[in-house]
Design an enzyme around this catalytic site. Structure first.
Site, PDB file in Angstrom:
ATOM      1  NE  ARG A 237      -0.422  12.005   7.603  1.00 25.44           N
ATOM      2  CZ  ARG A 237       0.846  12.267   7.932  1.00 25.44           C
ATOM      3  NH1 ARG A 237       1.541  11.370   8.595  1.00 25.44           N
ATOM      4  NH2 ARG A 237       1.406  13.406   7.596  1.00 25.44           N
TER       5      ARG A 237
ATOM      6  NE  ARG B 245       8.204   6.717  -0.315  1.00 21.61           N
ATOM      7  CZ  ARG B 245       8.252   7.806   0.451  1.00 21.61           C
ATOM      8  NH1 ARG B 245       7.332   8.000   1.382  1.00 21.61           N
ATOM      9  NH2 ARG B 245       9.208   8.689   0.297  1.00 21.61           N
TER      10      ARG B 245
ATOM     11  CD  GLU C 260      -1.440  -2.340   2.054  1.00 16.58           C
ATOM     12  OE1 GLU C 260      -2.271  -3.013   2.671  1.00 16.58           O
ATOM     13  OE2 GLU C 260      -0.217  -2.605   2.047  1.00 16.58           O
TER      14      GLU C 260
ATOM     15  CE  LYS D  43      10.425  10.285   5.283  1.00 13.92           C
ATOM     16  NZ  LYS D  43      10.329   8.843   5.549  1.00 13.92           N
TER      17      LYS D  43
END
Length: 404
Positions: free
Chosen positions: A200, A81, A76, A324
């Site tokens: 979220r 991403r 997920e 990231k």
């Protein structure tokens, strides 16, 4: 008319099938698949824009302060991403983009006829896996529970409960409605369960803080679809939005959603866990809807790009395009090309290499304000990552893509 679960599943399964065999599970290995499908309401057409496969998550002692390593390689999270990578590509396009530039608002807007649908071949870890305990003398209900418990996908989560005030006497207790971190061996991970992450995204949007600072409104999933014989609509609804229905959350842009939740056991995923597939695949797979020249398909091991030598493991070479660090570079490159946004942020082009990841996340002021309120109202026990993991910068010599 929005695409059915059958269409969404078929599109995701066919796209995975079309990708190279390299990195996919061996004959005795299993994995989980997640995908995001984009639907164009104007043309009534749908296409897969991101895929993710994976079941692993690293412990907090293995996290990288430079942003090179994926902490969470559950399907997920990888699919989400990979979706961010797709969004950056679309934001950079001069024509035929899903976004349009709004000169008055000085930001991008998602064209209104696009919507997004999420698919997963397994119930999300965490709260969505937990069955409510109902006392009953109904033999039919008891028989159903027996069938569920004997099924290959048991209603049970290995995700660990989080308690803000300190250690729990039983962190594995199957209590519905509680926040949890990802399951895993070794040192406890700081990554929240997929149930909590989906919850979220269901309020703040799936785009994250960096892209949020570039666009007008959050991007939500219109539907959540699961190919599972034991998933429960009631449990997934509780995990995604119903466990907080008694609490208020009011922001102008960010609103709790009630996505359509659909479940079907009819679609058998080729790499699902079964008697002949008992070992979880060590690999993570990600694919984004990008030109082949940009290498849309990636394979990861332990959160790093497959094939990276020990000598380069602590360099940007080890970083996946969905890490990231690499997504941060995408953000800075976009700022480098967009003078109006730099002016809105009061950032000079020569200052971009000086900005930290943490500083750029704070540029999304309305998003951060909403997140702080959301943590207070819903997610008070959400794990906090050490600040040193967010202070990395752009190593400019690794790319020549900065434009003025």
């Amino acid at each position: 008319m929005e695409p059915s679960l059958e269409i969404i599943a078929s599109l995701c399964f066919e796209k995975l099938k079309s990708l190279p065999k390299t990195g996919k599970p061996l004959d005795n290995e299993w994995t989980v698949l997640a995908g995001i499908v984009e639907h164009n309401r104007q043309t009534a057409t749908s296409k897969v824009v991101s895929l993710g496969c994976g079941t692993k998550c690293i412990g907090q002692d293995k996290q990288c302060p430079k942003g090179y390593i994926l902490n969470d390689s559950h399907a997920e999270t990888i699919a989400r991403r990979a979706f961010l990578r797709y969004l950056y590509h679309e934001l950079n396009k001069d024509a035929d983009s899903i976004f349009e530039w709004d000169h008055e608002l000085v930001c991008y807007k998602l064209k209104q006829h696009y919507e997004y649908h999420f698919l997963c071949t397994q119930t999300p870890c965490g709260d969505a896996c937990i069955e409510m305990k109902l006392e009953t003398d109904d033999d039919e209900v008891k028989a159903k529970r027996l069938r569920i418990s004997n099924n290959e996908e048991v209603i049970y989560t290995g995700a660990k409960r989080v308690n803000k005030s300190g250690p729990l006497s039983d962190e594995m207790e199957q209590t519905p409605g509680e926040l949890r971190t990802k399951p895993g061996r070794g040192k406890r991970t700081l990554s929240m369960s997929c149930s909590d992450k989906l919850a979220r995204w269901n309020v703040l949007g799936v785009q994250g803080a960096l892209i949020d600072s570039l666009i007008h409104e959050p991007i939500y999933f219109t539907s959540l679809n699961f190919c599972s014989s034991v998933a429960s609509v009631a449990n997934i609804e509780r995990a995604i939005f119903k466990r907080w229905q008694h609490k208020e959350f009011r922001r102008h842009f960010y609103k709790p959603q009630k996505p359509l939740i659909r479940i079907s056991p009819k679609f058998q995923f080729d790499y699902a866990q079964q008697p002949k597939r008992q070992q979880p695949s060590p690999n993570g797979l990600s694919w984004s809807h990008l030109p082949d020249r940009l290498r849309p398909y990636e394979i990861s091991v332990n959160g790093k790009r497959q094939g990276v030598t020990k000598k380069k493991v602590d360099t940007p070479v080890a970083a996946l395009a969905i890490s990231k660090y690499k997504l941060f570079v995408c953000f800075l490159e976009l700022l480098g090309s967009q003078k109006e946004i730099r002016k809105r942020f009061d950032v000079l082009i020569e200052d971009l290499p000086k900005l930290t990841y943490a500083t750029c996340k704070q540029l999304a002021k309305k998003y951060q304000e909403a997140w702080q309120q959301l943590k207070y109202e819903y997610f008070e026990q959400w794990t906090r990552k050490p600040s040193k993991l967010l202070e990395f910068k752009w190593i400019v010599q690794q790319t020549n893509c900065l434009r003025s």
